[in-house]
Scaffold this active site. Sequence first.
Site, short mmCIF file in Angstrom:
data_model
loop_
_atom_site.label_atom_id
_atom_site.label_comp_id
_atom_site.label_asym_id
_atom_site.label_seq_id
_atom_site.Cartn_x
_atom_site.Cartn_y
_atom_site.Cartn_z
N HIS A 119 0.50 -1.16 -0.34
CA HIS A 119 0.25 0.12 0.52
C HIS A 119 0.98 1.47 0.11
O HIS A 119 2.08 1.40 -0.34
CB HIS A 119 -0.96 0.13 1.54
N GLU A 137 -2.69 1.06 7.74
CA GLU A 137 -1.65 -0.70 7.35
C GLU A 137 -0.48 0.20 6.65
O GLU A 137 0.49 -0.12 6.74
CB GLU A 137 -2.13 -1.67 6.20
N HIS A 189 2.19 -6.56 4.72
CA HIS A 189 1.28 -6.48 5.20
C HIS A 189 0.35 -6.89 6.28
O HIS A 189 0.85 -7.80 7.22
CB HIS A 189 0.34 -7.04 3.85
N GLU A 202 1.23 -11.36 5.62
CA GLU A 202 1.19 -10.93 6.85
C GLU A 202 1.01 -10.81 7.92
O GLU A 202 0.83 -12.32 9.26
CB GLU A 202 -1.12 -11.75 6.11
#
Length: 182
Positions: A12, A26, A79, A144
């Site tokens: 992101h 995030e 992430h 993640e």
Amino acid sequence: MKNKIIVIDPGHGGRDPGATADGIYEKDLNLNITARLFILLKDLGFKVKMTRTDNRYLSLGDRVKIANDVNTDIFISIHCNAASSNKANGIETLYYPGSDKGKILAGVIQHSMIDKLNITDRGFKARPDLFVLKYTSMPAVLVECGFITNLEESELLITDKYRNDIAAAISDGVGEYYKKIK
């Protein structure tokens, strides 16, 4: 390790905040964890490149191009997860199906994180639908690091100690990967 090139990708950024919860973005966690990982991998002797080093937007294609253009040996995208249920928790590491080395990399990173972080193990899984895994030309994983929508995990993720521990666990996993594929 001297000639090995690793591209690390803070997911992101810029206009794309990723998951958000209680004022936590995030994109900011991803960048912070990746910056810590960058230092640890450099200290191990790797050549390391980050897809972004500040709060800028990069398309998925840009991220893949950066990795593919520098003859990268492995690609790691960082992430944090989110879910509609605040009970969802744990870490998982994703790889592209059919990538044997990607699967090995995902497995050693996942195991290292579980060993060091004392957090729920969601496993390492093949994911055919993730652009950065599908279109990179080297073993690639998407990590993640926890759920920002889970209160316990978000409280951990905002601490320096935990972000250091995540980076150290991933770095250790990378070292283990290179031992396994020799």
